[in-house]
Design an enzyme around this catalytic site. Structure first.
Site, mmCIF file in Angstrom:
data_model
loop_
_atom_site.group_PDB
_atom_site.id
_atom_site.type_symbol
_atom_site.label_atom_id
_atom_site.label_comp_id
_atom_site.label_asym_id
_atom_site.label_seq_id
_atom_site.Cartn_x
_atom_site.Cartn_y
_atom_site.Cartn_z
ATOM 1 C CG HIS A 1 -1.938 0.999 1.344
ATOM 2 N ND1 HIS A 1 -2.634 1.461 0.255
ATOM 3 C CD2 HIS A 1 -2.414 1.698 2.416
ATOM 4 C CE1 HIS A 1 -3.481 2.404 0.652
ATOM 5 N NE2 HIS A 1 -3.358 2.572 1.962
ATOM 6 C CG HIS B 1 -6.692 2.915 -2.665
ATOM 7 N ND1 HIS B 1 -7.242 2.390 -1.514
ATOM 8 C CD2 HIS B 1 -6.277 4.162 -2.363
ATOM 9 C CE1 HIS B 1 -7.164 3.301 -0.561
ATOM 10 N NE2 HIS B 1 -6.583 4.388 -1.046
ATOM 11 C CG ASP C 1 -15.208 23.739 15.450
ATOM 12 O OD1 ASP C 1 -14.027 24.045 15.191
ATOM 13 O OD2 ASP C 1 -16.128 24.567 15.456
ATOM 14 C CG ASP D 1 -7.040 1.689 2.426
ATOM 15 O OD1 ASP D 1 -8.222 1.302 2.343
ATOM 16 O OD2 ASP D 1 -6.724 2.841 2.779
ATOM 17 C CG ASP E 1 -9.670 -0.168 -0.915
ATOM 18 O OD1 ASP E 1 -10.578 0.683 -0.870
ATOM 19 O OD2 ASP E 1 -8.528 0.080 -1.371
HETATM 20 ZN ZN LIG Z 1 -8.115 4.097 3.486
HETATM 21 ZN ZN LIG Z 2 -4.653 3.657 3.273
#
Ligand SMILES: [Zn+2]
Ligand SMILES: [Zn+2]
Length: 646
Positions: A232, A459, A534, A254, A286
Site C-alpha cells: 500500500h 489502491h 471542531d 487498503d 477496499d
Molecule cells: Zn483508506
Molecule cells: Zn490507506
C-alpha cells in the site's frame, strides 16, 4: 430491513477452475470452533490490566516476540489455540451455544474515509480501524469528521480490542477520541502504532499499544486474528484473516498489488493463497479504485520520474505529498541523494512522520543529507530539495503558504520547480487549483498533471481486485471503503467472476451483516452517522450550529446594543449602538444604520412598552429589523439584540 440470502447448494464459485474446492464448512471451521469450545474451560487468565475496573473482559493473548517465527503455521502453534476467557457476567455465552457473527460497519461505506468496522460474536466485539474523514465544504469550520461510535460506547464492556490495518488518517485518526470512551488494547504494526502514539500524546490519551508482525496471530476472545502483509502507499499495511467460530473472515483493507515495492516487502501471496485454499467464508475488501481499469502502476515508477525532474530542474525543487506516504518521501530523498541535493523537511506533519519512520527503520534518511530550513539560503539553488505537505491545498500547510508568499522561511523564486506528488481528494480540486495558480504567479514551474507520472495510487485497480477475489475465493463478499456506486460496482465485479449475486452484500453504515456457517444476511441496524470535531469540541457542533454558521457565512450578523429603564417613563440610558460583521460596510451605509437606530428607539418608546417584558422587546426588534433589512438590502443577516433593562 432484512433480506435473507442463502448459499445455494451450487453456490460455490465457478470460474476459479477449482471444482473440487472444499467449502468453508467442510474445511477447518468445525474443528476450530470445537477447539474454542473445549478449551474455554481451561482458559488463561486475562493478561491485561488497566481496564478501568469495569469488569472482566475476554482474555487477550498475544504471542511473545520470540514465538513469532513459529506462529507462521496456523495449527502447530500452541499459543494460537489458547482459548478465550469469556466474561463471567454473560451467561448467554455458554460454551455450547453458537452465535451468528455480526459484521457492523460504522464508517467507510458510501464514503471515502472514516473507516471503522465491528465484528461481534455473542457478547464480544473486535473493532477494526477508527479513521477520520476531512470535512466537505458545507461543514463550516469543522476540522474533521469521525464515525458516530455510540454503539461502541453503549457496549464498551463487550469490546475486547482494536485492530488497526495501517497508519493512514482514514484508519487511525479517530482513535484518540474513541479510546477516551473505550479503553482496550490496540494491536497493529510498529509504524502504525508509532504514528498513533504521536496523536495520542497530543491528546494526552494513554493507551495500551501492542505491536504485531506480519504472519503473527493473536487470540482475542473468540477471534483469532492473523496479520498478513499487503502492499500500500504506507509501509506496514495489513490485511486480516480473522478466524471465528463460524469461519474465516478475510478483511482486505487498503492495498494495491505492487510487485516492486519500495521497501522490498512483497505482498504475502503465500498466506493469501493458503487461506483461499482452506476456505474463506466472507471477504470484505477496499473499493476505492474499482472504477479504474487495469493495474495500478508500481510506486517505483514515480522514482524514475523524480530522477528526470531532478536532472532537468534548473533551480530548487519543492516536492509535496501526503506526509504519511513514506514510500514517496523515501523516493524523493533517494532522488535528491542521487542528484547531489540536500533535503529540507518543512512543516510539523512531515517532520513528525520523518522522525517516527526513521526511528523505526522505515525511512533511509542519512543525517548528512538533511539541511536545516534556516540554512537553505546558504546553498546554491540547484543543490536543494524541499519536502513539504500541502498537496490538498490545506490552508495552513507549507505549500499553500509558500504559494501565497506567506511562508516565513521559504519564498518561491522564478526557476523553482514544484512537484505536487498526490492526486487531489475529490472536492479539493478547486483549492488545489488555486494553489497551483499562485505558484505559477510566483514564477515557479509546477508539475502536477495526471500524465506527468509523479503520482500513483495506493489502491488496487480492477485487475488487482479480480486477482484478490480469485486468490481468496470467498463464499460471501461485502465491498467496503468507497462511495455507494463503488461498492455496487465492486459487488458486480465479484459477480462477473462467478459469485452468485445473492452472495454479495452492499451495505450502508450501521447495517448489520449476520453470518453463520451456511448463511449470510443483512439483519438490523445500529446507530451510525458522523461526529463533527471542531477544535476541542467533539460532537458539540450539530445541525443547528452548522445552520447558524451557514447563515452567518451567507449574510453576516447585525448586533443591536441598548440599555433602557422604565422607571418614571421609558428612558434610553445607552445606545442603541449598531455593530455588524459580514453584512454591510457600515461607513457606506450610514443612512441605513441611522434608520435602524430610529426603528429601535421607536419600538422602545412605544406606549405599550411598559407592558412588554424585555424578551418581547428583543423579539420585536429582531422581527422589525429583519423585515426592514430584507426590504432595503435584500439580505437576511443574523440579528442579535443585546437589550437590557435596569
Ligand atoms: Zn483508506
Ligand atoms: Zn490507506
Amino acid at each position: 430491513m432484512s433480506e435473507e440470502k442463502q448459499t445455494k447448494p451450487g453456490g460455490k464459485r465457478t470460474g476459479s477452475g477449482k471444482g473440487n474446492r472444499t467449502t468453508p464448512k467442510q474445511a477447518e471451521k468445525p474443528k476450530a470452533a470445537a477447539k474454542n469450545k473445549t478449551e474455554s474451560a481451561s482458559a488463561a487468565p486475562a493478561q491485561h490490566k488497566g481496564q478501568r475496573g469495569r469488569g472482566k473482559r475476554g482474555a487477550v493473548t498475544a504471542a511473545p516476540p520470540q514465538a513469532q517465527e513459529s506462529m507462521i503455521s496456523l495449527v502447530s502453534n500452541p499459543l494460537a489455540q489458547t482459548a478465550p476467557q469469556r466474561p463471567a457476567s454473560s451467561s448467554n455465552t455458554g460454551a455450547s451455544k453458537e452465535f451468528k457473527l455480526k459484521i457492523i460497519p460504522l464508517g467507510g461505506l458510501g464514503e471515502v474515509g472514516k473507516n471503522m468496522t465491528i465484528l461481534q460474536y455473542g457478547e464480544q466485539m473486535l473493532v477494526i480501524d477508527a479513521g477520520i474523514m476531512f470535512p466537505e465544504d458545507d461543514l463550516y469550520g469543522i476540522d474533521m469528521v469521525i464515525p458516530d461510535y455510540s454503539y461502541l460506547v453503549e457496549n464498551s464492556q463487550k469490546v475486547l480490542a482494536f485492530i488497526l490495518t495501517h497508519g493512514h488518517e482514514d484508519h487511525i485518526g479517530a482513535m484518540p477520541y474513541v479510546l477516551r470512551d473505550v479503553d482496550v488494547p490496540v494491536y497493529s504494526a510498529a509504524l502504525t502504532l508509532g504514528l498513533l502514539k504521536g496523536k495520542l500524546n497530543e491528546h494526552k490519551q494513554p493507551a495500551k499499544l501492542i505491536p504485531v508482525k506480519p504472519r503473527q496471530e493473536i487470540s482475542v476472545g473468540p477471534f483469532r486474528v492473523e496479520f498478513i502483509h499487503v502492499t500500500h502507499s504506507i509501509p506496514d499495511s495489513f490485511a486480516l484473516a480473522i478466524h471465528t467460530p463460524v469461519g474465516v473472515i478475510f478483511f482486505a483493507s487498503d492495498f494495491k498489488i505492487d510487485l516492486s515495492p519500495i521497501d522490498g516487502q512483497m505482498m504475502d501471496f503465500g498466506r493469501l493463497s493458503a487461506l483461499g485454499e482452506r476456505g474463506v467464508l466472507l471477504m470484505l475488501a477496499d473499493s476505492t479504485n474499482v472504477e479504474k481499469a487495469g493495474f495500478t502502476p508500481s510506486e517505483k515508477t514515480v522514482g524514475s520520474t523524480f530522477d528526470n525532474i531532478f536532472l532537468n530542474a534548473p533551480g530548487r525543487i519543492v516536492i509535496t505529498s501526503f506526509a504519511s506516504n513514506v514510500h514517496r518521501i523515501q523516493q524523493a530523498i533517494w532522488a535528491a541523494k542521487r542528484a547531489g541535493r540536500k533535503v529540507a523537511i518543512v512543516g510539523r506533519g512531515m517532520q513528525n512522520i520523518a522522525v517516527v519512520a526513521k526511528e523505526l527503520g522505515y525511512l533511509d534518511l542519512p543525517k548528512d543529507l538533511l539541511i536545516d530550513i534556516d540554512k537553505i539560503n546558504s546553498l546554491p539553488s540547484n543543490k536543494l530539495l524541499i519536502l513539504t505537505t500541502g498537496s490538498q491545498g490545506e490552508p495552513l500547510s507549507g505549500l499553500t503558504r509558500m504559494a501565497s508568499g506567506e511562508h516565513r522561511q521559504v519564498h518561491i523564486l522564478p526557476g523553482d520547480t514544484v512537484v505536487i506528488s498526490a492526486a487531489p481528494i475529490p472536492g479539493n480540486e478547486r483549492v488545489v487549483g488555486r494553489t497551483i495558480d499562485n505558484l505559477f504567479r510566483q514564477g515557479a514551474t509546477v508539475i502536477h498533471e495526471k500524465g506527468d507520472g509523479i503520482h500513483v495510487s495506493g489502491h488496487a485497480s480492477r485487475e488487482e481486485l479480480k486477482l484478490l477475489h480469485n486468490i481468496i475465493k470467498p463464499q460471501f463478499f461485502m465491498p467496503v471503503h468507497g462511495e455507494y456506486r463503488m461498492l455496487v460496482k465492486h459487488a458486480k465485479l465479484a459477480q462477473q467472476l462467478g459469485m452468485a449475486e445473492a452472495n454479495t452484500f452492499v451495505l450502508e453504515n450501521g447495517q448489520v451483516l449476520e453470518v453463520d456457517r451456511q448463511r449470510c444476511r443483512v439483519n438490523g441496524r445500529v446507530p451510525s452517522g458522523r461526529v463533527l470535531i471542531d477544535g476541542l469540541g467533539v460532537g458539540d457542533v450539530g445541525n443547528t450550529v452548522l445552520k447558524e454558521r451557514r447563515i452567518l457565512s451567507e449574510s453576516g450578523i447585525l448586533l443591536v446594543h441598548m440599555i433602557y429603564t422604565c422607571k418614571g417613563g421609558t428612558q434610553i440610558l445607552a445606545g442603541p449602538e449598531i455593530f455588524s460583521r459580514g453584512f454591510i460596510f457600515e461607513k457606506e451605509y450610514e443612512h441605513i444604520i441611522d434608520e435602524i437606530k430610529e426603528k429601535v428607539i421607536a419600538l422602545c418608546t412605544m406606549e405599550k412598552l411598559t407592558s412588554f417584558n424585555n424578551y418581547d422587546l428583543s423579539n420585536q426588534v429582531r422581527s422589525t429589523l429583519a423585515r426592514f433589512l430584507l426590504e432595503r438590502t435584500g439580505r437576511r443577516p443574523v440579528i442579535l439584540p443585546i437589550i437590557s433593562e435596569v
